[in-house]
Design a protein around this motif. Structure first.
Motif, mmCIF file in Angstrom:
data_model
loop_
_atom_site.group_PDB
_atom_site.id
_atom_site.type_symbol
_atom_site.label_atom_id
_atom_site.label_comp_id
_atom_site.label_asym_id
_atom_site.label_seq_id
_atom_site.Cartn_x
_atom_site.Cartn_y
_atom_site.Cartn_z
ATOM 1 N N ALA A 104 9.620 29.881 63.773
ATOM 2 C CA ALA A 104 9.321 30.536 65.044
ATOM 3 C C ALA A 104 8.470 31.771 64.789
ATOM 4 O O ALA A 104 8.257 32.185 63.647
ATOM 5 C CB ALA A 104 10.611 30.907 65.769
ATOM 6 N N THR A 105 7.995 32.359 65.863
ATOM 7 C CA THR A 105 7.194 33.583 65.769
ATOM 8 C C THR A 105 8.078 34.786 66.059
ATOM 9 O O THR A 105 9.127 34.675 66.701
ATOM 10 C CB THR A 105 6.030 33.549 66.760
ATOM 11 N N GLY A 106 7.653 35.942 65.572
ATOM 12 C CA GLY A 106 8.407 37.150 65.827
ATOM 13 C C GLY A 106 8.148 38.201 64.783
ATOM 14 O O GLY A 106 7.311 38.020 63.881
ATOM 15 N N ILE A 125 15.979 34.146 52.850
ATOM 16 C CA ILE A 125 15.050 35.025 52.144
ATOM 17 C C ILE A 125 14.429 36.070 53.072
ATOM 18 O O ILE A 125 13.907 37.083 52.617
ATOM 19 C CB ILE A 125 13.946 34.213 51.447
ATOM 20 N N ALA A 126 14.478 35.837 54.387
ATOM 21 C CA ALA A 126 13.950 36.812 55.348
ATOM 22 C C ALA A 126 14.520 36.492 56.725
ATOM 23 O O ALA A 126 15.003 35.374 56.977
ATOM 24 C CB ALA A 126 12.423 36.781 55.379
ATOM 25 N N ARG A 127 14.473 37.486 57.630
ATOM 26 C CA ARG A 127 14.989 37.299 58.993
ATOM 27 C C ARG A 127 13.999 37.861 60.005
ATOM 28 O O ARG A 127 13.329 38.871 59.759
ATOM 29 C CB ARG A 127 16.334 38.008 59.178
ATOM 30 N N LEU A 128 13.932 37.144 61.153
ATOM 31 C CA LEU A 128 13.158 37.608 62.290
ATOM 32 C C LEU A 128 14.076 38.299 63.291
ATOM 33 O O LEU A 128 15.308 38.094 63.282
ATOM 34 C CB LEU A 128 12.462 36.435 62.969
ATOM 35 N N ASP A 129 13.472 39.127 64.175
ATOM 36 C CA ASP A 129 14.281 39.739 65.236
ATOM 37 C C ASP A 129 14.907 38.636 66.080
ATOM 38 O O ASP A 129 14.257 37.660 66.445
ATOM 39 C CB ASP A 129 13.402 40.641 66.097
ATOM 40 N N SER A 130 16.205 38.774 66.389
ATOM 41 C CA SER A 130 16.943 37.683 67.043
ATOM 42 C C SER A 130 17.783 38.140 68.225
ATOM 43 O O SER A 130 18.695 37.425 68.650
ATOM 44 C CB SER A 130 17.844 36.994 66.014
ATOM 45 N N PRO A 207 8.919 44.002 56.158
ATOM 46 C CA PRO A 207 9.639 44.158 57.427
ATOM 47 C C PRO A 207 8.770 44.865 58.459
ATOM 48 O O PRO A 207 8.077 45.841 58.155
ATOM 49 C CB PRO A 207 10.855 45.002 57.034
ATOM 50 N N GLY A 208 8.788 44.328 59.680
ATOM 51 C CA GLY A 208 7.973 44.867 60.752
ATOM 52 C C GLY A 208 6.725 44.057 61.018
ATOM 53 O O GLY A 208 6.105 44.206 62.080
ATOM 54 N N ASP A 209 6.336 43.229 60.072
ATOM 55 C CA ASP A 209 5.148 42.386 60.282
ATOM 56 C C ASP A 209 5.443 41.340 61.344
ATOM 57 O O ASP A 209 6.547 40.777 61.405
ATOM 58 C CB ASP A 209 4.742 41.683 58.979
ATOM 59 N N TYR A 210 4.430 41.077 62.163
ATOM 60 C CA TYR A 210 4.543 39.993 63.144
ATOM 61 C C TYR A 210 4.023 38.720 62.484
ATOM 62 O O TYR A 210 2.896 38.681 61.994
ATOM 63 C CB TYR A 210 3.739 40.313 64.400
ATOM 64 N N VAL A 211 4.851 37.702 62.466
ATOM 65 C CA VAL A 211 4.487 36.456 61.779
ATOM 66 C C VAL A 211 4.542 35.303 62.769
ATOM 67 O O VAL A 211 5.232 35.352 63.795
ATOM 68 C CB VAL A 211 5.429 36.175 60.589
ATOM 69 N N THR A 212 3.802 34.256 62.434
ATOM 70 C CA THR A 212 3.788 33.036 63.234
ATOM 71 C C THR A 212 4.247 31.870 62.370
ATOM 72 O O THR A 212 4.577 32.039 61.186
ATOM 73 C CB THR A 212 2.380 32.760 63.772
ATOM 74 N N THR A 213 4.226 30.693 62.953
ATOM 75 C CA THR A 213 4.667 29.511 62.210
ATOM 76 C C THR A 213 3.710 29.135 61.075
ATOM 77 O O THR A 213 4.040 28.288 60.252
ATOM 78 C CB THR A 213 4.808 28.311 63.163
#
Length: 389
Positions: A104-106, A125-130, A207-213
């Motif tokens: 997902a994106t976030g 290994i990493a987490r997005l805002d949820s 952390p803080g970067d906006y990532v996409t799929t």
């Protein structure tokens, strides 16, 4: 002196020179025949019975200029093998390699690993805002619980409840359960996990970067085994087999040898390079090898055996290459086809056996059937002089 007299004298001198050349120069008879001169003229210039021209062709025993056996040096024929070893350069890759991307994106809230860490399958290994997904999951859980309670009440009042109402309640509960599962899945996908165990490469996100799929979070290599792709010449295409033994040396680790097996063979020859792609699998239990390494790969085969002669023994004529083989006290001419030429030996295809004596020196005066004496025989016949005798 008149010109015509000078021409007659010159012609006579030339004729005499040709006759002397034909009678005393070895090989004159063959050279004239190869030039296409009539046999009668060849016989007049270089008679076959002359010892210096072709002595021995008519059964004469003379091998040298003096009519006696020609003195020659010989070396025995040995057997050599070719196409028994394959050396190639290959490139190594991890047995499994993946670039991890989010579902997902976030915005990234956490990066839980560092470059070089070893991770296990399923490890986060990493987490997005949820936050949004957690709320959606809680709402779906409340809706599921409400639907379950409603169905329970209707079942308790079954005597006064119609079948249609019960079926609607059951359907509503199933829909609520599916909605809850969907919300929980969306929540779980905010966690970015390792699909299998391996070593994490360089991480280029924070952390803080906006990532996409399509954003690369990390690259994970499972290098418990290394795959080495190499290319073999076309002549080995039918010799390479899946499961065949392979030894490899990493350019970065000279002196260390690693063993493996052929895992796969391509189904066609590359038409531009005339090579076949082969993949070997090499165990890496101590984690000494890395993906991307260059390897010197070696494979061994049964090979092809051919007679091997000294390069000095090989002669050429209009009919092709040949050698002189000593047979008893005479020599015979054996046609050969050169398979491989090396500085110290020549591999040939010919009717030769291991141990046959082949002439390497004294070749100029030899004729088929001519008598010869080897250097070794002469040394044996020479009496030894001792002191005081």
């Amino acid at each position: 002196m008149r010109v015509w007299k000078q021409l007659l004298i010159s012609l006579g001198v030339i004729s005499a020179g040709v006759l002397l050349w034909g009678r005393f120069v070895p090989g004159a008879n063959d050279m004239l025949e190869a030039a296409g001169l009539p046999s009668t003229l060849v016989a007049a210039i270089a008679p076959a019975g002359e010892g210096g021209a072709d002595g021995g062709r008519e059964g004469g025993r003379g091998g040298g200029f003096g009519g006696g056996p020609a003195l020659v040096a010989t070396k025995p024929v040995a057997m050599a093998v070719v196409n028994d070893r394959l050396n190639a350069i290959g490139d190594g890759e991890a047995i499994r390699s993946v670039t991890v991307t989010p579902y997902a994106t976030g915005n990234l809230t956490e990066v839980l690993v560092e470059s070089g860490d070893r991770v296990e399958q399923g490890q986060v290994i990493a987490r997005l805002d949820s936050d949004e997904q957690r709320i959606a999951a809680d709402q779906a859980r409340v809706a599921r619980d409400s639907a379950a309670q409603k169905l329970a009440r209707l079942q308790a009042l079954r005597s006064s409840t119609s079948i249609a109402e019960l079926q609607d309640a059951e359907t509503a509960l199933k829909a609520a359960e599916l909605a809850l599962r969907n919300a929980e899945l969306a929540l779980r996908r905010r966690d970015i996990t390792a699909p299998y165990g391996g070593v994490v490469g360089i991480i280029s996100v924070n952390p803080g970067d906006y990532v996409t799929t399509s954003s690369a979070i990390a690259r994970i290599d499972d290098r418990s085994e290394i795959l080495v792709d190499f290319w073999v010449p076309e002549r080995f295409a039918t010799s390479v087999r899946v499961g065949g033994d392979v030894t490899a040396t990493a350019v970065a680790r000279p002196g260390e040898t690693f063993t493996g097996k052929v895992q796969a063979i391509d189904n066609r020859i590359d038409q531009e390079s005339r090579t076949l792609r082969v993949r070997a699998r090499i165990a890496n239990p101590e984690d000494l090898l890395r993906a991307g390494m260059s390897f010197q790969v070696t494979m061994r085969f049964a090979g092809d055996f051919y007679p091997s002669v000294d390069p000095l023994s090989v002669q050429w004529s209009a009919d092709g290459s040949y050698i002189w083989r000593v047979k008893g006290e005479t020599v015979e001419r054996v046609p050969i086809h050169i398979v491989q030429r090396n500085p110290d030996k020549v591999l040939v295809r010919a009717e030769l056996a291991e141990g046959d004596q082949v002439v390497t020196e004294g070749l100029q005066t030899l004729r088929p059937g001519g008598a010869v004496r080897t250097v070794a025989q002469q040394e044996q016949q020479t009496p030894t002089v001792t002191e005081g005798s």
